[in-house]
Design a protein around this motif. Structure first.
Motif, PDB file in Angstrom:
ATOM      1  N   GLY A  34     -29.152  -7.100 -11.088  1.00 20.13           N
ATOM      2  CA  GLY A  34     -29.801  -5.982 -11.761  1.00 20.13           C
ATOM      3  C   GLY A  34     -29.419  -5.915 -13.224  1.00 20.13           C
ATOM      4  O   GLY A  34     -28.333  -6.357 -13.618  1.00 20.13           O
ATOM      5  N   GLY A  35     -30.327  -5.403 -14.053  1.00 16.05           N
ATOM      6  CA  GLY A  35     -30.044  -5.216 -15.476  1.00 16.05           C
ATOM      7  C   GLY A  35     -29.772  -6.522 -16.212  1.00 16.05           C
ATOM      8  O   GLY A  35     -29.043  -6.526 -17.197  1.00 16.05           O
ATOM      9  N   GLY A  36     -30.356  -7.617 -15.744  1.00 18.01           N
ATOM     10  CA  GLY A  36     -30.160  -8.913 -16.392  1.00 18.01           C
ATOM     11  C   GLY A  36     -28.898  -9.636 -15.971  1.00 18.01           C
ATOM     12  O   GLY A  36     -28.628 -10.745 -16.432  1.00 18.01           O
ATOM     13  N   ALA A  62     -26.781   3.077 -21.830  1.00 10.55           N
ATOM     14  CA  ALA A  62     -26.814   3.350 -20.399  1.00 10.55           C
ATOM     15  C   ALA A  62     -26.968   2.009 -19.701  1.00 10.55           C
ATOM     16  O   ALA A  62     -27.843   1.222 -20.054  1.00 10.55           O
ATOM     17  N   ASP A  63     -26.084   1.717 -18.742  1.00  9.30           N
ATOM     18  CA  ASP A  63     -26.042   0.367 -18.183  1.00  9.30           C
ATOM     19  C   ASP A  63     -25.284   0.380 -16.862  1.00  9.30           C
ATOM     20  O   ASP A  63     -24.278   1.076 -16.728  1.00  9.30           O
ATOM     21  N   GLY A  64     -25.758  -0.419 -15.901  1.00  8.61           N
ATOM     22  CA  GLY A  64     -25.091  -0.475 -14.606  1.00  8.61           C
ATOM     23  C   GLY A  64     -24.204  -1.697 -14.417  1.00  8.61           C
ATOM     24  O   GLY A  64     -23.638  -1.883 -13.342  1.00  8.61           O
ATOM     25  N   LEU A  76     -23.650  -9.701 -25.179  1.00  8.92           N
ATOM     26  CA  LEU A  76     -25.039  -9.315 -25.460  1.00  8.92           C
ATOM     27  C   LEU A  76     -25.123  -7.888 -25.991  1.00  8.92           C
ATOM     28  O   LEU A  76     -25.852  -7.624 -26.953  1.00  8.92           O
ATOM     29  N   HIS A  77     -24.361  -6.973 -25.381  1.00  5.09           N
ATOM     30  CA  HIS A  77     -24.398  -5.593 -25.886  1.00  5.09           C
ATOM     31  C   HIS A  77     -23.864  -5.539 -27.318  1.00  5.09           C
ATOM     32  O   HIS A  77     -24.408  -4.815 -28.157  1.00  5.09           O
ATOM     33  N   SER A  78     -22.801  -6.269 -27.599  1.00  2.70           N
ATOM     34  CA  SER A  78     -22.238  -6.265 -28.955  1.00  2.70           C
ATOM     35  C   SER A  78     -23.261  -6.792 -29.952  1.00  2.70           C
ATOM     36  O   SER A  78     -23.454  -6.223 -31.039  1.00  2.70           O
ATOM     37  N   TYR A 114     -20.226 -12.472 -20.968  1.00  6.60           N
ATOM     38  CA  TYR A 114     -21.572 -12.590 -21.534  1.00  6.60           C
ATOM     39  C   TYR A 114     -22.251 -11.225 -21.655  1.00  6.60           C
ATOM     40  O   TYR A 114     -22.979 -10.967 -22.615  1.00  6.60           O
ATOM     41  N   HIS A 115     -22.000 -10.344 -20.681  1.00  9.58           N
ATOM     42  CA  HIS A 115     -22.658  -9.038 -20.740  1.00  9.58           C
ATOM     43  C   HIS A 115     -22.171  -8.245 -21.959  1.00  9.58           C
ATOM     44  O   HIS A 115     -22.963  -7.693 -22.716  1.00  9.58           O
ATOM     45  N   THR A 116     -20.866  -8.226 -22.165  1.00  6.42           N
ATOM     46  CA  THR A 116     -20.317  -7.517 -23.334  1.00  6.42           C
ATOM     47  C   THR A 116     -20.755  -8.188 -24.636  1.00  6.42           C
ATOM     48  O   THR A 116     -21.009  -7.520 -25.640  1.00  6.42           O
ATOM     49  N   THR A 156     -21.320  -4.989 -15.279  1.00  6.38           N
ATOM     50  CA  THR A 156     -19.871  -5.113 -15.421  1.00  6.38           C
ATOM     51  C   THR A 156     -19.534  -5.733 -16.778  1.00  6.38           C
ATOM     52  O   THR A 156     -20.187  -6.667 -17.236  1.00  6.38           O
ATOM     53  N   HIS A 157     -18.494  -5.173 -17.403  1.00  5.63           N
ATOM     54  CA  HIS A 157     -18.099  -5.580 -18.753  1.00  5.63           C
ATOM     55  C   HIS A 157     -16.593  -5.821 -18.815  1.00  5.63           C
ATOM     56  O   HIS A 157     -15.842  -5.249 -18.016  1.00  5.63           O
ATOM     57  N   VAL A 158     -16.171  -6.611 -19.799  1.00  6.66           N
ATOM     58  CA  VAL A 158     -14.741  -6.761 -20.036  1.00  6.66           C
ATOM     59  C   VAL A 158     -14.211  -5.463 -20.646  1.00  6.66           C
ATOM     60  O   VAL A 158     -14.980  -4.626 -21.120  1.00  6.66           O
TER      61      VAL A 158
HETATM   62 ZN   LIG Z   1     -26.370  -4.401 -20.039  1.00  6.20          ZN
END
Ligand SMILES: [Zn+2]
Length: 240
Positions: free
Chosen positions: A43-45, A205-207, A106-108, A102-104, A209-211
């Motif tokens: 979910g969410g990419g 807003a995001d579901g 992309l948000h950064s 990778y998730h963190t 997992t991030h570092v």
């Molecule tokens: Zn995200």
């Protein structure tokens, strides 16, 4: 009888690698529903986790994890454990941790693209070894690409904490960063909104997992860009 939601252990602590749970239900096609899980559903990419489930008398690899309403369904490569069984779950941590980085990243990068160019992100997809992001920016020169990469890496190296907070819908709609990232598009029935705040860089807003800190991401390298039409651009990145 109402079915209880699955408790999402990853939503409050992305660093949970192992957990204990009970089998609530086995679906007609063999999907395992637990009372709680640390395995992330697609979910969410962000792709689903892999891992193992072990119970008295058996064990199996988890090959798919998906959301079904408020419950998480685990698909495994063996006959499912009986309802009521105690199970021990373990996440393929190397894969998950790469996806968190990778998730963190992309948000950064989306925070940087907004700061530099006022551009909004329209989509993203993570893999364990790369990620891509789409955003609205008609003019993306080689100079701008280099600037985006350099600015992102400078911020990541500053070791910004990443925090998870939950807001009521009304409170979330008061946060300017969240309006920019379209919190208003979240369905009306969602009354508690999970927000990932990369402090000083990006808040969404995001579901996923991030570092816990941007220093864990390492450095971003933009390895490609392409036109996706109507002003949409796509960037592909790898981490070092
Ligand atoms: Zn995200």
């Amino acid at each position: 009888m109402p079915v209880p939601d699955t408790e999402l252990l990853y939503a409050t602590d992305a660093y949970v690698r192992t957990f204990d749970a009970h089998v609530e239900e086995v679906t007609a096609d063999g999907g395992v529903i637990l009372d709680r899980t640390a395995l992330y559903p697609t979910g969410g990419g962000q792709p689903h986790d892999l891992g193992t489930l072990t119970w008295p008398g058996g064990s199996a690899s988890v090959i798919d994890v998906r959301k079904d309403g408020a419950r998480v369904v685990h698909r495994i490569d063996a006959a499912p454990p009986p309802v009521g069984s105690a199970v021990h779950g373990e996440i393929d941590w190397d894969r998950r941790y790469a996806l968190m980085r990778y998730h963190t990243a992309l948000h950064s990068m989306s925070g940087v693209i907004f700061q530099l160019h006022g551009a909004t992100v329209t989509g993203g997809q993570m893999y364990p070894d790369r990620a891509r992001m789409d955003f609205l920016l008609p003019d993306l020169s080689q100079d701008r690409l280099q600037q985006i990469e350099a600015r992102t890496n400078a911020l990541l190296a500053e070791a910004h904490p990443v925090s998870i907070q939950f807001y009521s819908r009304a409170a979330a709609l008061e946060i300017p960063d969240l309006i920019r990232t379209r919190v208003n598009l979240i369905p009306e029935h969602v009354y508690e909104i999970r927000v990932v705040n990369i402090e000083g860089i990006d808040q969404q807003a995001d579901g996923g997992t991030h570092v816990a800190n941007t220093r864990e991401v390492g450095q971003v390298h933009i390895i490609g860009s392409e036109n996706k039409g109507k002003g949409n651009k796509r960037l592909e990145i790898v981490l070092k």
